[in-house]
Design a protein around this motif. Structure first.
Motif, mmCIF file in Angstrom:
data_model
loop_
_atom_site.group_PDB
_atom_site.id
_atom_site.type_symbol
_atom_site.label_atom_id
_atom_site.label_comp_id
_atom_site.label_asym_id
_atom_site.label_seq_id
_atom_site.Cartn_x
_atom_site.Cartn_y
_atom_site.Cartn_z
ATOM 1 N N ILE A 142 0.846 -1.192 0.000
ATOM 2 C CA ILE A 142 0.000 0.000 0.000
ATOM 3 C C ILE A 142 0.881 1.242 0.000
ATOM 4 O O ILE A 142 1.860 1.323 0.751
ATOM 5 N N VAL A 143 0.530 2.205 -0.843
ATOM 6 C CA VAL A 143 1.195 3.505 -0.870
ATOM 7 C C VAL A 143 0.149 4.564 -0.553
ATOM 8 O O VAL A 143 -0.939 4.582 -1.147
ATOM 9 N N LEU A 144 0.453 5.432 0.399
ATOM 10 C CA LEU A 144 -0.435 6.526 0.780
ATOM 11 C C LEU A 144 -0.075 7.765 -0.034
ATOM 12 O O LEU A 144 1.094 8.166 -0.074
ATOM 13 N N VAL A 145 -1.079 8.365 -0.668
ATOM 14 C CA VAL A 145 -0.880 9.556 -1.490
ATOM 15 C C VAL A 145 -1.910 10.587 -1.067
ATOM 16 O O VAL A 145 -3.087 10.249 -0.857
ATOM 17 N N TYR A 152 -1.233 16.009 4.443
ATOM 18 C CA TYR A 152 -1.039 16.011 5.901
ATOM 19 C C TYR A 152 -1.575 14.710 6.501
ATOM 20 O O TYR A 152 -0.895 14.058 7.305
ATOM 21 N N ASN A 153 -2.789 14.338 6.119
ATOM 22 C CA ASN A 153 -3.390 13.109 6.656
ATOM 23 C C ASN A 153 -2.516 11.899 6.343
ATOM 24 O O ASN A 153 -2.260 11.057 7.211
ATOM 25 N N ALA A 154 -2.071 11.807 5.089
ATOM 26 C CA ALA A 154 -1.231 10.681 4.698
ATOM 27 C C ALA A 154 0.082 10.679 5.469
ATOM 28 O O ALA A 154 0.576 9.616 5.886
ATOM 29 N N ALA A 155 0.661 11.859 5.679
ATOM 30 C CA ALA A 155 1.923 11.948 6.411
ATOM 31 C C ALA A 155 1.765 11.482 7.849
ATOM 32 O O ALA A 155 2.605 10.732 8.372
ATOM 33 N N MET A 156 0.696 11.900 8.496
ATOM 34 C CA MET A 156 0.497 11.485 9.886
ATOM 35 C C MET A 156 0.326 9.972 9.992
ATOM 36 O O MET A 156 0.867 9.335 10.905
ATOM 37 N N LEU A 157 -0.400 9.380 9.058
ATOM 38 C CA LEU A 157 -0.572 7.922 9.098
ATOM 39 C C LEU A 157 0.746 7.207 8.833
ATOM 40 O O LEU A 157 1.026 6.162 9.424
ATOM 41 N N ALA A 158 1.557 7.762 7.936
ATOM 42 C CA ALA A 158 2.822 7.122 7.588
ATOM 43 C C ALA A 158 3.862 7.267 8.690
ATOM 44 O O ALA A 158 4.671 6.354 8.898
ATOM 45 N N LEU A 159 3.844 8.398 9.404
ATOM 46 C CA LEU A 159 4.936 8.714 10.321
ATOM 47 C C LEU A 159 4.635 8.414 11.779
ATOM 48 O O LEU A 159 5.558 8.141 12.562
ATOM 49 N N ASP A 160 3.372 8.470 12.178
ATOM 50 C CA ASP A 160 3.005 8.263 13.586
ATOM 51 C C ASP A 160 2.391 6.868 13.734
ATOM 52 O O ASP A 160 1.274 6.628 13.280
ATOM 53 N N PRO A 161 3.104 5.942 14.376
ATOM 54 C CA PRO A 161 2.635 4.549 14.419
ATOM 55 C C PRO A 161 1.292 4.339 15.105
ATOM 56 O O PRO A 161 0.661 3.300 14.904
ATOM 57 N N PRO A 180 1.173 20.338 4.162
ATOM 58 C CA PRO A 180 1.656 21.065 5.341
ATOM 59 C C PRO A 180 2.152 20.077 6.394
ATOM 60 O O PRO A 180 1.376 19.276 6.904
ATOM 61 N N TYR A 181 3.405 20.141 6.711
ATOM 62 C CA TYR A 181 4.010 19.188 7.635
ATOM 63 C C TYR A 181 4.629 19.852 8.860
ATOM 64 O O TYR A 181 4.963 19.161 9.820
ATOM 65 N N ASP A 182 4.777 21.166 8.813
ATOM 66 C CA ASP A 182 5.501 21.879 9.874
ATOM 67 C C ASP A 182 4.972 23.310 9.905
ATOM 68 O O ASP A 182 5.546 24.197 9.290
ATOM 69 N N PHE A 183 3.852 23.535 10.632
ATOM 70 C CA PHE A 183 3.167 24.828 10.507
ATOM 71 C C PHE A 183 2.820 25.464 11.853
ATOM 72 O O PHE A 183 1.818 26.176 11.984
ATOM 73 N N LEU A 184 3.626 25.226 12.842
ATOM 74 C CA LEU A 184 3.470 25.961 14.098
ATOM 75 C C LEU A 184 4.209 27.297 14.014
ATOM 76 O O LEU A 184 5.227 27.402 13.331
#
Length: 300
Positions: A142-145, A152-161, A180-184
């Motif tokens: 599976i590849v998340l796109v 952002y949603n795909a990144a969080m699923l891929a990076l946060d177990p 958006p991956y770094d927006f604080l």
């Protein structure tokens, strides 16, 4: 339709969308020509009880005997708008490159806030893990796109177990388009409404979770994007690279925020090789992975 006419139609639609915003894209999807040899093979499949927890599945008309790698595509829309029915052009484009493509809806702001939409996206991936073999997809590859908020949603699923649990082992790669991956700090009305109630702001940021062992990533941005600045992709790419994760960061000249996803459509592919780059990456990260031993069942 000649290529020149198709390009004029696509450019006119892109100009209208740039004024209206990136989601929904139903008018765009209805008017642009689609990739032949592909089809929506299932629609309105539930992955939860809420009306927004539904998904569609696309595939090549002749997928072959072996299961195809699976792409789960998350659309954007500032976490507050969007429908899977506006992204048939994107799903068919990806399916034309030899993938089974799952496009889920998910609950939106203001009905929910962070992290409810992530829980929905995670549930849709677990659905794919459990069910995509019925539609010719490989549950083990599976590849998340995602685009914009969907990236952002795909990144969080891929990076946060925490989100996928054991199903994360099937994720062979992640592709973010204008994400958006770094927006604080949270300053704008969109991010404040979406994430402002969460007590630990750092826990809303994909870059916080990037580290060794994450799946390979392809981070794509438009150099002219003023909605989600390309520095987001550069920052996440730097952290992943430092952790030893295979990552590619690319920025396309003369492409803006909406153009990152509309470049998947046939009339606009000449603007940037977004589709070719996603397909090459997805094939590469799934080819070396063990395929599911379960053959695809007959389609309904």
């Amino acid at each position: 339709m000649t290529m020149r006419l198709g390009q004029r139609i696509g450019q006119a639609l892109l100009a209208a969308l740039a004024t209206a915003g990136c989601s929904p894209l139903r008018t765009f999807d209805a008017l642009v020509p689609k990739d032949g040899g592909t089809m929506r093979i299932a629609a309105d499949l539930p992955y939860g009880a809420d009306p927004r927890q539904r998904l569609d599945v696309y595939a090549p008309r002749r997928p072959g005997a072996s299961p195809l790698a699976t792409i789960v595509f998350f659309y954007g829309g500032s976490w507050s708008s969007g429908t899977r029915r506006g992204y048939g052009f994107a799903a068919r484009a990806l399916a034309s490159r030899g993938f089974v493509v799952v496009v889920p809806d998910y609950r939106l702001v203001p009905a929910v806030r962070f992290p409810a939409f992530l829980a929905d996206c995670a549930a849709s991936v677990r659905w794919a893990r459990a069910n995509v073999a019925r539609y010719g997809g490989d549950r083990a590859r599976i590849v998340l796109v995602g685009h914009s908020a969907g990236a952002y949603n795909a990144a969080m699923l891929a990076l946060d177990p925490q989100w996928l649990g054991d199903a994360r082992g099937a994720v062979r790669g992640f592709v973010g388009l204008a994400g958006p991956y770094d927006f604080l700090p949270l300053e704008g009305p969109i991010t404040t409404a979406t994430f402002g109630a969460w007590p630990v702001p750092e826990e809303t940021q994909p870059i916080r979770f990037a580290g060794a062992g994450d799946p390979p990533a392809l981070l794509l941005s438009g150099a002219e994007d003023r909605t989600v600045l390309p520095r987001n992709g550069r920052a996440l790419g730097h952290v992943l690279q430092a952790a030893g994760v295979p990552v590619e960061v690319r920025e396309y000249p003369r492409l803006g925020h909406v153009g990152m996803v509309t470049a998947l459509a046939r009339p606009l592919r000449g603007k940037a090789p977004v589709l070719a780059d996603i397909a090459a990456f997805a094939h590469r990260v799934t080819q070396g992975a063990p395929a599911s031993s379960r053959p695809p069942a007959a389609r309904p």
